[in-house]
Design a protein around this motif. Sequence first.
Motif, PDB file in Angstrom:
ATOM      1  N   GLY A   1      -2.385  -5.517   6.542  1.00 39.80           N
ATOM      2  CA  GLY A   1      -1.853  -6.039   5.291  1.00 39.80           C
ATOM      3  C   GLY A   1      -0.372  -5.820   5.073  1.00 39.80           C
TER       4      GLY A   1
ATOM      5  N   PHE B   1       3.700  -6.348   5.519  1.00 44.20           N
ATOM      6  CA  PHE B   1       4.657  -7.429   5.783  1.00 44.20           C
ATOM      7  C   PHE B   1       5.886  -6.746   6.355  1.00 44.20           C
ATOM      8  CE2 PHE B   1       5.861 -11.892   4.274  1.00 44.20           C
ATOM      9  CZ  PHE B   1       6.974 -11.978   5.087  1.00 44.20           C
TER      10      PHE B   1
ATOM     11  N   THR C   1       4.741 -15.716   0.921  1.00 44.50           N
ATOM     12  CA  THR C   1       4.223 -14.538   0.235  1.00 44.50           C
ATOM     13  C   THR C   1       2.880 -14.842  -0.437  1.00 44.50           C
ATOM     14  OG1 THR C   1       5.628 -15.071  -1.669  1.00 44.50           O
ATOM     15  CG2 THR C   1       6.450 -13.439  -0.123  1.00 44.50           C
ATOM     16  N   GLY C   2       2.740 -16.056  -0.955  1.00 44.44           N
ATOM     17  CA  GLY C   2       1.451 -16.439  -1.537  1.00 44.44           C
ATOM     18  C   GLY C   2       0.354 -16.494  -0.492  1.00 44.44           C
TER      19      GLY C   2
ATOM     20  N   TRP D   1       0.329 -14.895   2.379  1.00 40.95           N
ATOM     21  CA  TRP D   1       0.124 -13.513   2.835  1.00 40.95           C
ATOM     22  C   TRP D   1      -0.891 -12.790   1.952  1.00 40.95           C
ATOM     23  CZ3 TRP D   1       3.287  -9.349   0.306  1.00 40.95           C
ATOM     24  CH2 TRP D   1       3.009  -8.083   0.824  1.00 40.95           C
ATOM     25  N   ARG D   2      -0.721 -12.917   0.652  1.00 41.91           N
ATOM     26  CA  ARG D   2      -1.648 -12.243  -0.259  1.00 41.91           C
ATOM     27  C   ARG D   2      -3.017 -12.911  -0.256  1.00 41.91           C
ATOM     28  NH1 ARG D   2       3.187 -12.390  -3.603  1.00 41.91           N
ATOM     29  NH2 ARG D   2       4.126 -10.304  -3.711  1.00 41.91           N
ATOM     30  N   GLU D   3      -3.034 -14.244  -0.289  1.00 45.19           N
ATOM     31  CA  GLU D   3      -4.300 -14.961  -0.388  1.00 45.19           C
ATOM     32  C   GLU D   3      -5.178 -14.770   0.835  1.00 45.19           C
ATOM     33  OE1 GLU D   3      -5.928 -19.540  -1.157  1.00 45.19           O
ATOM     34  OE2 GLU D   3      -3.814 -19.025  -1.427  1.00 45.19           O
ATOM     35  N   HIS D   4      -4.562 -14.751   2.013  1.00 45.51           N
ATOM     36  CA  HIS D   4      -5.331 -14.646   3.255  1.00 45.51           C
ATOM     37  C   HIS D   4      -5.447 -13.210   3.762  1.00 45.51           C
ATOM     38  CE1 HIS D   4      -5.728 -19.009   4.213  1.00 45.51           C
ATOM     39  NE2 HIS D   4      -4.655 -19.090   3.441  1.00 45.51           N
ATOM     40  N   GLY D   5      -4.820 -12.252   3.086  1.00 44.51           N
ATOM     41  CA  GLY D   5      -4.878 -10.862   3.535  1.00 44.51           C
ATOM     42  C   GLY D   5      -4.262 -10.665   4.906  1.00 44.51           C
TER      43      GLY D   5
ATOM     44  N   THR E   1      -1.552  -9.694   7.961  1.00 46.91           N
ATOM     45  CA  THR E   1      -0.519  -8.763   8.386  1.00 46.91           C
ATOM     46  C   THR E   1       0.582  -9.613   9.004  1.00 46.91           C
ATOM     47  OG1 THR E   1      -2.149  -7.035   8.862  1.00 46.91           O
ATOM     48  CG2 THR E   1       0.030  -6.810   9.883  1.00 46.91           C
TER      49      THR E   1
ATOM     50  N   THR F   1       7.341  -5.436   3.082  1.00 45.36           N
ATOM     51  CA  THR F   1       6.907  -4.150   2.542  1.00 45.36           C
ATOM     52  C   THR F   1       7.465  -3.016   3.410  1.00 45.36           C
ATOM     53  OG1 THR F   1       4.865  -4.165   3.875  1.00 45.36           O
ATOM     54  CG2 THR F   1       4.755  -5.131   1.670  1.00 45.36           C
TER      55      THR F   1
END
Length: 257
Positions: A30, A32, A185-186, A188-192, A194, A210
């Motif tokens: 997870g 970035f 970024t959307g 990245w968060r939606e699909h979980g 790395t 991150t």
Amino acid sequence: MTPVLSFRNVWVEYGDHVVLEKVSLDVAPGAFVSIVGPSGAGKSTFLRLALGQEAPSRGEILLDGAPIPPEPGPDRGVVFQRYSVFPHMTVLQNVMFGARCDQAPLTGLLMGADRRKARAEAVAILEQVGLSASLKAFPRALSGGMQQRLAIAQALITKPRILLLDEPFGALDPGVRLDMHELITGLWREHGLTILMVTHDIKEAFKLGTRVIAVDKRRHDPHAPHRYGSTAVYDFPLDDKLKTAIPREIAAMASSG
């Protein structure tokens, strides 16, 4: 928590030319991770190692605690700066091609229910990246930003856990880059996902990441510059406060590239 990706004393050498040396780091699920450094420091080589496209000369790379397979797999997607799309295929066909290679690697053909499922998944991903109105268009009819959205959709169709980005927004206009920042970024968060992203843009690295890893040489020999390789010279985990305070060492390194 087991790292999704681990580098253990990794070296990359081509004859007597050392590209990377003593690279040891773990990447958490997870994360970035933004990778910065001067030109020629081995950033793209680092991504090829993570992809399985290249093997280290020494050391080992682990994926989920086991040796990384010696070839790229569907669990790792990649997006390059130059759009890796097929000009003779429509937008929808480009994305479905990735599903065909993943699900039918020998024949490249999907039939019946498998083809309908792949098409539905491709349409859904294209909607996520904002290309639902361009399914029948060919890449030549798309802008640079739209072609890069298509390349991202291609990478996501195999449902990768790790997404590798090699200067993905470097050729885009500033306004388009901002739109792509929001998109990635959307996703990245939606699909979980790395994500490991190489970039020359230091502000982009700190904005999206991150964690920022700076790759450069610790040792220099002016008489034989090829004998020493790059490694991770700085490694910064980021929170919201640090994102606004770029260390001077990193800024100087990025400007030299």
